[in-house]
Design an enzyme around this catalytic site. Structure first.
Site: not given
Ligand code: NAP
Length: 310
Positions: A225, A273
């Site tokens: 993001r 994006h």
């Molecule tokens: P997810 O499964 O919820 O994973 C989030 C990861 O971030 C987890 O490992 C979490 O730790 C870690 N995290 C969250 N807050 C943290 C903090 N304060 N300190 C350290 N680590 C932290 O999310 P995801 O499905 O992988 O997606 C990640 C992000 O990608 C989405 O939220 C979105 O913003 C982005 N995205 C972008 C696109 C695009 O097209 N550009 C598409 C899809 C998603 P824990 O494992 O310990 O909970």
């Protein structure tokens, strides 16, 4: 009686979901009526992506769950009218798309492809890149997307360090966590990939001090993001050469305004994006299976933790 499933997302995706979602629901054994026009009080589930038509969830008094079509839920978790359980999207199609985008952009920078693609000027530049094993990569965020991208890069022999909130063990990745692990994760990384959700704790996480921990001339790749990065700090680090190039898919304001300096910066690549778009056929299966679980008395999968914000 069929379940009433209310679909609320951008108009242009309706034609696709109106075909694939009923098929997926039927396949999952869910007898349902999918519509964009159900009366709120009659709705059992909402399939949702942010759109101006639905900002007040309070009238959906019977709704058992809201199923997001997006992985990133930062705009939904802050909606006070949403009291129903919220599932974010974890979908093999979304994950595969992100792996391909991240691996592609990582290899571009690792191999220095631009030198040859844009440098056909008669000069024989025989610079040889290091092998992947000598190019440390750090992935911030080890969730569905970060872990898959980290493992794909590890399978190409990149030494991958990952960072998450809680402790994790993921094959092929050196896993660090918590505030103590962040500096270690960043130190001397040559490629930094951001796959964190946007929360109050991750906003502006990548500031001047943290960019300075990376190896001189590192690459930053952000498909997470936009507000994860302090833009002023990144522009300054590009200026000094601390960061050689930034590939950015996400921004504070989207679409990125025409006058934004990133558009014309010689060391920045802007992608609109598109790192990983939700694929309707794949997402519909995941959503239908999650509804089927709840109807069978099992817990909703990929439940968003409202206090953490992801
Ligand atoms: P997810 O499964 O919820 O994973 C989030 C990861 O971030 C987890 O490992 C979490 O730790 C870690 N995290 C969250 N807050 C943290 C903090 N304060 N300190 C350290 N680590 C932290 O999310 P995801 O499905 O992988 O997606 C990640 C992000 O990608 C989405 O939220 C979105 O913003 C982005 N995205 C972008 C696109 C695009 O097209 N550009 C598409 C899809 C998603 P824990 O494992 O310990 O909970």
């Amino acid at each position: 009686m069929p379940l009433n499933i209310h679909f609320s997302a951008a108009d242009h995706v309706w034609d696709d979901y109106n075909v694939v979602l009923p098929q997926a629901l039927e396949k999952a054994g869910v007898h349902a009526h999918l519509s964009r026009d159900h009366a709120p009080a009659t709705v059992d589930y909402i399939v949702f992506a942010p759109n101006p038509a639905l900002t007040d969830f309070a009238p959906f008094t019977r709704c058992k769950a809201v199923l997001s079509l997006w992985a990133g839920v930062e705009t939904i978790v802050t909606n006070d009218t949403l009291t129903q359980p919220l599932a974010r999207l974890v979908d093999p199609g979304l994950t595969q798309g992100m792996v391909e985008w991240v691996v592609g952009h990582t290899l571009r920078h690792h191999l220095g492809m631009d030198t040859h693609i844009f440098g056909q000027d008669g000069v024989w530049r025989d610079h040889v890149p290091p092998l992947a094993g000598d190019r440390p990569v750090t992935v911030l965020g080890l969730g569905a997307l970060g872990a898959a991208c980290g493992q794909a890069l590890a399978s190409l022999s990149f030494p991958v360090t990952g960072w998450s909130r809680g402790a994790k063990t993921i094959e092929g990745i050196t896993c660090l966590h918590g505030s103590a692990g962040l500096e270690q994760a960043l130190t001397n990384a040559e490629i930094l990939i951001l796959l964190l959700p946007l929360t109050p704790l991750t906003r502006n996480l990548i500031n001047a001090e943290r960019l300075a921990h990376l190896a001189k001339g590192a690459f930053v790749i952000n498909p997470g993001r936009g507000p994860l990065i302090d833009d002023t700090a990144l522009l300054a680090a590009l200026e000094t050469g601390q960061i050689a190039h930034a590939t950015l898919d996400v921004f504070r304001q989207e679409p990125l305004p025409a006058g934004n300096p990133y558009w014309t910066h010689p060391k920045v690549t802007v992608t609109p994006h598109i790192a990983s778009e939700t694929r309707p056929a794949s997402a519909a299966k995941v959503i239908a299976q999650n509804i089927a679980r709840v109807e069978a008395g099992q817990p909703l999968k990929n439940l968003v933790n409202r206090s953490r914000g992801y």
